[in-house]
Structures are given as structure tokens and as C-alpha cells.
Design a protein around this motif. Structure first.
Motif, PDB file in Angstrom:
ATOM      1  N   PRO A 168       5.505   9.006  -2.260  1.00  0.00           N
ATOM      2  CA  PRO A 168       5.430   7.809  -3.106  1.00  0.00           C
ATOM      3  C   PRO A 168       6.812   7.241  -3.418  1.00  0.00           C
ATOM      4  CG  PRO A 168       5.099   9.784  -4.429  1.00  0.00           C
ATOM      5  CD  PRO A 168       5.131  10.238  -2.990  1.00  0.00           C
ATOM      6  N   ARG A 227      -2.236  10.991  -0.830  1.00  0.00           N
ATOM      7  CA  ARG A 227      -1.070  10.186  -0.490  1.00  0.00           C
ATOM      8  C   ARG A 227       0.185  11.043  -0.563  1.00  0.00           C
ATOM      9  NH1 ARG A 227      -3.687   7.127  -4.229  1.00  0.00           N
ATOM     10  NH2 ARG A 227      -2.048   7.453  -5.761  1.00  0.00           N
ATOM     11  N   GLY A 246       2.605   5.749  -2.282  1.00  0.00           N
ATOM     12  CA  GLY A 246       2.539   6.823  -1.303  1.00  0.00           C
ATOM     13  C   GLY A 246       1.749   6.428  -0.076  1.00  0.00           C
ATOM     14  N   LEU A 247       2.063   7.028   1.049  1.00  0.00           N
ATOM     15  CA  LEU A 247       1.359   6.765   2.301  1.00  0.00           C
ATOM     16  C   LEU A 247       0.049   7.539   2.323  1.00  0.00           C
ATOM     17  CD1 LEU A 247       4.359   7.047   4.787  1.00  0.00           C
ATOM     18  CD2 LEU A 247       3.352   4.964   3.858  1.00  0.00           C
ATOM     19  N   ARG A 248      -1.026   6.852   2.631  1.00  0.00           N
ATOM     20  CA  ARG A 248      -2.333   7.510   2.690  1.00  0.00           C
ATOM     21  C   ARG A 248      -2.414   8.414   3.918  1.00  0.00           C
ATOM     22  NH1 ARG A 248      -6.525   2.845   2.754  1.00  0.00           N
ATOM     23  NH2 ARG A 248      -8.003   4.570   2.749  1.00  0.00           N
ATOM     24  N   LYS A 256      -5.328   1.958  -3.880  1.00  0.00           N
ATOM     25  CA  LYS A 256      -4.841   1.517  -2.567  1.00  0.00           C
ATOM     26  C   LYS A 256      -3.413   0.999  -2.603  1.00  0.00           C
ATOM     27  CE  LYS A 256      -9.022   0.535   0.044  1.00  0.00           C
ATOM     28  NZ  LYS A 256      -9.686  -0.441   0.929  1.00  0.00           N
ATOM     29  N   LYS A 258       0.813  -1.210   0.000  1.00  0.00           N
ATOM     30  CA  LYS A 258       0.000   0.000   0.000  1.00  0.00           C
ATOM     31  C   LYS A 258       0.850   1.265   0.000  1.00  0.00           C
ATOM     32  CE  LYS A 258      -3.927  -0.073   2.127  1.00  0.00           C
ATOM     33  NZ  LYS A 258      -5.003  -0.097   3.142  1.00  0.00           N
ATOM     34  N   CYS A 259       2.097   1.162   0.436  1.00  0.00           N
ATOM     35  CA  CYS A 259       2.937   2.354   0.536  1.00  0.00           C
ATOM     36  C   CYS A 259       3.652   2.678  -0.762  1.00  0.00           C
ATOM     37  CB  CYS A 259       3.957   2.185   1.656  1.00  0.00           C
ATOM     38  SG  CYS A 259       5.053   0.766   1.432  1.00  0.00           S
TER      39      CYS A 259
END
Length: 257
Positions: free
Chosen positions: A101, A98, A88-90, A240, A84-85
Motif C-alpha cells: 500500500p 492487497r 495496495g495492489l490486489r 477497490k 486502485k493501487c
């Protein structure tokens, strides 16, 4: 799932705090064995649940393939992990924003995303149902996409898709369903093709231009996939992560390409 785990962790944290207060304020001497065992379990659970929720929200998601839309790349009941990362982190409490990335989405990536409302039935939308889909990104914002007799063209170039499974020998002819290319584009972006018979869209589609901030995603099992041909371009905010590895069943363990 992440939110449920986090809430459960918070509940156990509150319970652990209450038990700690009870232990210090109301229990004289050493607590009995049952109290100590329960406290130990509660203290372990809140930590584990919150850590698991953070990992699932930001880094890793387990996913089970529900349908055959990605055959033969992924089969029904395959279990996989998605990173999921990687895109990018949500950022919590934002509309899919996000940050940081590792890479950008590229053509050919197998992605997991929350399906847009146009991909849900009326009943599902009224009940605020949320589903995760898995498809392959075949085009990016600004790309021209067209399917001619089941063959995908991106920017007027035939795409090399050795992963595609064309399982139906029938070929549906091209049907004019709009008065102009602009009308066609607008109807597609609004997800209106989801209401049309499959025969009008599946084998001859477009041309359309993928709008800014969106992707074109299709199933590898092209003849039996309910995908962006029908419900429209995928907004970036629903993305996601990238499918990474199949971990179950054991005889299907592999990196996903």
C-alpha cells in the motif's frame, strides 16, 4: 470488466498464434493483403486488451456516478478515475488481499468499493450481481460512530463536514429499535437495518463501534444516500481504490476531495 478484457485479450492472443502458424506452415510465399491486415489488427488487439486489463485491475478504474448520493461533491453522470493501487495492489485469486500500500485509508477519503451483499436486493444476490459504490469514509476500525439529529459524531466529537449536503428539511426522531447497545451493534453489523424504513435510521443512528477490518462510509448527500448506516460496516476486502479526479464533463474537471 478487467476479467472480460483479459479473457478477450487471451482469445485474440490464441488467434494471433494460430494465424502465425498458418502463415509459416500453410502459406507459401507472401500472404495476401487481407491476411496481413487481419493479423496486424489481431496482434495489436491482444496486446492492447491484456495491457488494459492489467492497468484496470491493479492501477486505474474509470467510474460513472449513477446516483445523487454524493451530491454536491459528485453529480450524477460525472465520469471519474479511481486510483486502485493507492491502498495496495490486489492479489489475484484471493479474497480481496492487497499488498504494497502507498497509504492507509483515512477519514475523509472518497472511496470506491464493491458493495457488500447486504446492500443488494434479494434478486441481485441470487443472480450474483456485483456493483461498485462510491462513498466517503468517515470512520475507521475502533471508532465510535453516532448520528444525532443529522450531525455526525466520531468518538463523541462533532465531525467537521463542510462537504455534506442536507437536502431534506424533515427531521426523523430517534427510535429505539433494539433492547440493548449490543443487540443494536449486532443487527447493524449483519446489515439488518437495510430492511427497516429510512425514517428509523437516517437522522439518528448509533452509537456503534466500527469493527476491526472495516470502515464506516456515508454519502455526502446524507439525506438521500443508501450507505453503511443501513447495510452495515464496509469490509476492507471490498475496497477497490480512492476516487481521484473527475474528467468528464469538461466543465466539472477537478481533483476529488
Amino acid at each position: 470488466m478487467e476479467l472480460k478484457l483479459f479473457i478477450a485479450g487471451c482469445i485474440f492472443l490464441v488467434l494471433a498464434v494460430i494465424m502465425q502458424i498458418v502463415k509459416k506452415k500453410f502459406i507459401k510465399g507472401k500472404p495476401n493483403r487481407v491476411f496481413e491486415d487481419v493479423y496486424s489488427w489481431v496482434d495489436t488487439l491482444w496486446t492492447a486488451l491484456i495491457i488494459a486489463s492489467v492497468i484496470m485491475y491493479f492501477f486505474l478504474q474509470a467510474f460513472k456516478i449513477p446516483t445523487g448520493s454524493m451530491r454536491m461533491t459528485l453529480l450524477e453522470k460525472d465520469h471519474l478515475f479511481a486510483l486502485k493501487c493507492v491502498y495496495g495492489l490486489r492479489v489475484p485469486f484471493t479474497d480481496g488481499k492487497r499488498v504494497l500500500p502507498i497509504k492507509q485509508v483515512k477519514r475523509g477519503d472518497v472511496v470506491i468499493f464493491q458493495c457488500p451483499p447486504s446492500a443488494l436486493s434479494y434478486e441481485e444476490r441470487t443472480q450474483n450481481v456485483k456493483k461498485d459504490y462510491i462513498k466517503r469514509c468517515v470512520a475507521l476500525a475502533g471508532d465510535k460512530v453516532e448520528i444525532r439529529n443529522k450531525m455526525l459524531y466520531v468518538n463523541d466529537v462533532l465531525a467537521e463536514e463542510d462537504y455534506v449536503n442536507l437536502a431534506d428539511v424533515n427531521m426523523y426522531p430517534k427510535i429505539d429499535i433494539a433492547n440493548s447497545s449490543e443487540e443494536y451493534q449486532t443487527a447493524w453489523e449483519k446489515g439488518e437495518f437495510a430492511l427497516l424504513p429510512v425514517s428509523m435510521i437516517r437522522d439518528n443512528f448509533g452509537p456503534v463501534i466500527v469493527p476491526e477490518g472495516h470502515y464506516m462510509v456515508l454519502g455526502d448527500n446524507r439525506d438521500y444516500s443508501f450507505d453503511a448506516r443501513f447495510w452495515g460496516p464496509l469490509p476492507d476486502k471490498y475496497l477497490k481504490g480512492q476516487a481521484f479526479v473527475v474528467y468528464w464533463p469538461l466543465n466539472r474537471i477537478k481533483l476529488i476531495k
